[in-house]
Design an enzyme around this catalytic site. Structure first.
Site, PDB file in Angstrom:
ATOM      1  N   ARG A  36       0.818  -1.216   0.000  1.00  0.00           N
ATOM      2  CA  ARG A  36       0.000   0.000   0.000  1.00  0.00           C
ATOM      3  C   ARG A  36       0.851   1.264   0.000  1.00  0.00           C
ATOM      4  O   ARG A  36       0.489   2.255  -0.651  1.00  0.00           O
ATOM      5  CB  ARG A  36      -0.923  -0.006   1.226  1.00  0.00           C
ATOM      6  CG  ARG A  36      -1.973   1.121   1.214  1.00  0.00           C
ATOM      7  CD  ARG A  36      -2.745   1.174   2.519  1.00  0.00           C
ATOM      8  NE  ARG A  36      -3.914   2.049   2.433  1.00  0.00           N
ATOM      9  CZ  ARG A  36      -4.618   2.450   3.490  1.00  0.00           C
ATOM     10  NH1 ARG A  36      -4.272   2.049   4.706  1.00  0.00           N
ATOM     11  NH2 ARG A  36      -5.661   3.255   3.334  1.00  0.00           N
ATOM     12  N   SER A  90      -7.240   7.186   0.018  1.00  0.00           N
ATOM     13  CA  SER A  90      -7.022   5.754  -0.102  1.00  0.00           C
ATOM     14  C   SER A  90      -7.977   5.095   0.880  1.00  0.00           C
ATOM     15  O   SER A  90      -7.878   5.302   2.090  1.00  0.00           O
ATOM     16  CB  SER A  90      -5.568   5.396   0.242  1.00  0.00           C
ATOM     17  OG  SER A  90      -5.381   3.998   0.244  1.00  0.00           O
ATOM     18  N   SER A  91      -8.931   4.318   0.372  1.00  0.00           N
ATOM     19  CA  SER A  91      -9.996   3.763   1.208  1.00  0.00           C
ATOM     20  C   SER A  91      -9.441   2.835   2.273  1.00  0.00           C
ATOM     21  O   SER A  91      -8.363   2.245   2.132  1.00  0.00           O
ATOM     22  CB  SER A  91     -10.995   2.993   0.339  1.00  0.00           C
ATOM     23  OG  SER A  91     -11.523   3.811  -0.677  1.00  0.00           O
ATOM     24  N   ALA A  92     -10.208   2.669   3.349  1.00  0.00           N
ATOM     25  CA  ALA A  92      -9.826   1.735   4.396  1.00  0.00           C
ATOM     26  C   ALA A  92      -9.756   0.323   3.823  1.00  0.00           C
ATOM     27  O   ALA A  92     -10.671  -0.107   3.125  1.00  0.00           O
ATOM     28  CB  ALA A  92     -10.829   1.791   5.544  1.00  0.00           C
TER      29      ALA A  92
END
Length: 383
Positions: A36, A90-92
């Site tokens: 990530r 940036s999504s969970a």
């Protein structure tokens, strides 16, 4: 700052994060495989609005990159003189895993992603089905360019297009995709998504009845015969699609009320509860709400406005209810809650949505598609 012997190891952090995520093993494994941190900018903000700068504290930045939370990656559409409004993130990972699981992607499927963002989700999809079977579209040219660079540097090569994900043409003939996954909330499911997904394909998107609302649900819609239909799989909040994030209503600041009544207790409570406003938006369409402050008041008031007519209400901590217009929004909300209670207090997953292209309508239903709660034109602003 940590010394070299205790610096966080991204590989270990990714593995630990993946182990905590929901979903089947093949979905969780993606998060252990795709790093990530390689898709995040040097400056980001966590869910508490804490700022992390990689150049100032690389260890804290790296640890934050592997926390299970949404990380804001852009404010104010990239302007330097903005108010700090979060406009890209940036999504969970938990939410991403939920959406990937809901999409039911098979190894040879073709996937359309609406909202490239950092490129992290596109990399997960590429790992799942292959680079050549993933197309992602991003409305912001700068975000799209950065995502392309990050993907190339991380050795991924999905197709990343720059354009409006609500209104685009990929150049592919007819329905081209098995799934469409949106990483932005919409209140009107764009027709192009349905037209680009093959018969019996699936659309997974955050959805909310009220444009610009802070909360929403995960809509999982199966495509057949020019319709997209399915249930909601719990609540979640995402950034709004840029074409739909402006609700188009105004708060009733300074407006004169037609009636003023007083109740025992605090009438603001249903709108201060994180769950109740979303539930009310499913039960009672055509309204929006927010908060304001009177000069001599210790606590803010809640305002409610109709998105279909000029009606409005203000609810105060001291029990006062001010209203104006033909629509009694406070009474309508009370009646909706009473009806919900009589129905056995159904949860989000008991509700569903049908988007019918031929009829140009979106219909919200309870339990089954024939149990309609309300319908609205698919392309019309609504609450």
């Amino acid at each position: 700052m940590s010394d070299a012997t205790t610096r966080p190891n991204p590989t270990d952090l990714a593995r630990d994060l993946a182990a905590r995520l929901p979903g089947p093993e093949h979905v969780r494994a993606l998060f252990a495989t795709v790093p990530r941190h390689r898709f995040l900018p040097d400056v980001l903000w966590d869910e508490n609005r804490v700022r992390y700068d990689r150049s100032l504290d690389p260890d804290a930045w790296t640890r934050t990159a592997y926390t299970d939370q949404a990380l804001v990656t852009q404010r104010d559409d990239g302007r330097e003189d903005g108010t700090g409004l979060s406009t890209s993130s940036s999504s969970a990972p938990t939410v991403m895993a939920r959406m990937l699981t809901a999409a039911r992607i098979e190894p040879r499927d073709r996937v359309l992603e609406i909202g490239t963002g950092t490129g992290y989700n596109a990399a997960l999809l590429s790992t799942l089905v292959g680079d050549d079977r993933v197309t992602s579209i991003e409305i912001d040219p700068r975000i799209a360019a950065r995502a392309r660079r990050s993907l190339i540097e991380a050795e991924f090569a999905p197709t990343v297009l720059t354009g409006d994900g609500e209104n685009f043409a990929t150049g592919l003939p007819g329905p081209a995709y098995d799934q469409a996954i949106a990483t932005c909330t919409v209140s009107r499911v764009p027709a192009v998504w349905i037209r680009q997904v093959r018969e019996h394909g699936r659309i997974v998107t955050p959805w909310a009845p009220t444009p610009g609302a802070p909360g929403g649900v995960l809509a999982v819609l199966d495509v057949a015969d020019g319709r997209a239909e399915g249930r909601f799989e719990g609540g979640l909040a995402f950034m709004w699609a840029r074409g739909q994030r402006r609700a188009g209503h105004r708060s009733p600041v300074g407006a004169e009320a037609d009636t003023v009544t007083r109740v025992d207790g605090d009438p603001r409570e249903p709108w201060l509860d994180g769950e109740q406003p979303l539930l009310l938006s499913l039960l009672m369409p055509g309204w929006a709400h927010g908060m304001g402050q009177e000069d001599d008041a210790e606590e803010p008031y809640v305002w409610i406005v109709s998105t279909t007519c000029p009606s409005w209400a203000r609810l105060h901590a001291d029990g006062r209810i001010e209203q104006a217009g033909e629509r009694n929004l406070v009474d309508q909300a009370a009646q909706a809650r009473e009806w919900w209670h009589d129905q056995g207090e159904p949860g989000y997953t008991d509700f569903g949505l049908t988007v019918d292209l031929a009829r140009e309508r979106q219909t919200l239903w309870l339990h089954e598609p024939h149990q309609t709660l309300w319908s609205t034109r698919r392309d019309a602003p609504h609450g």
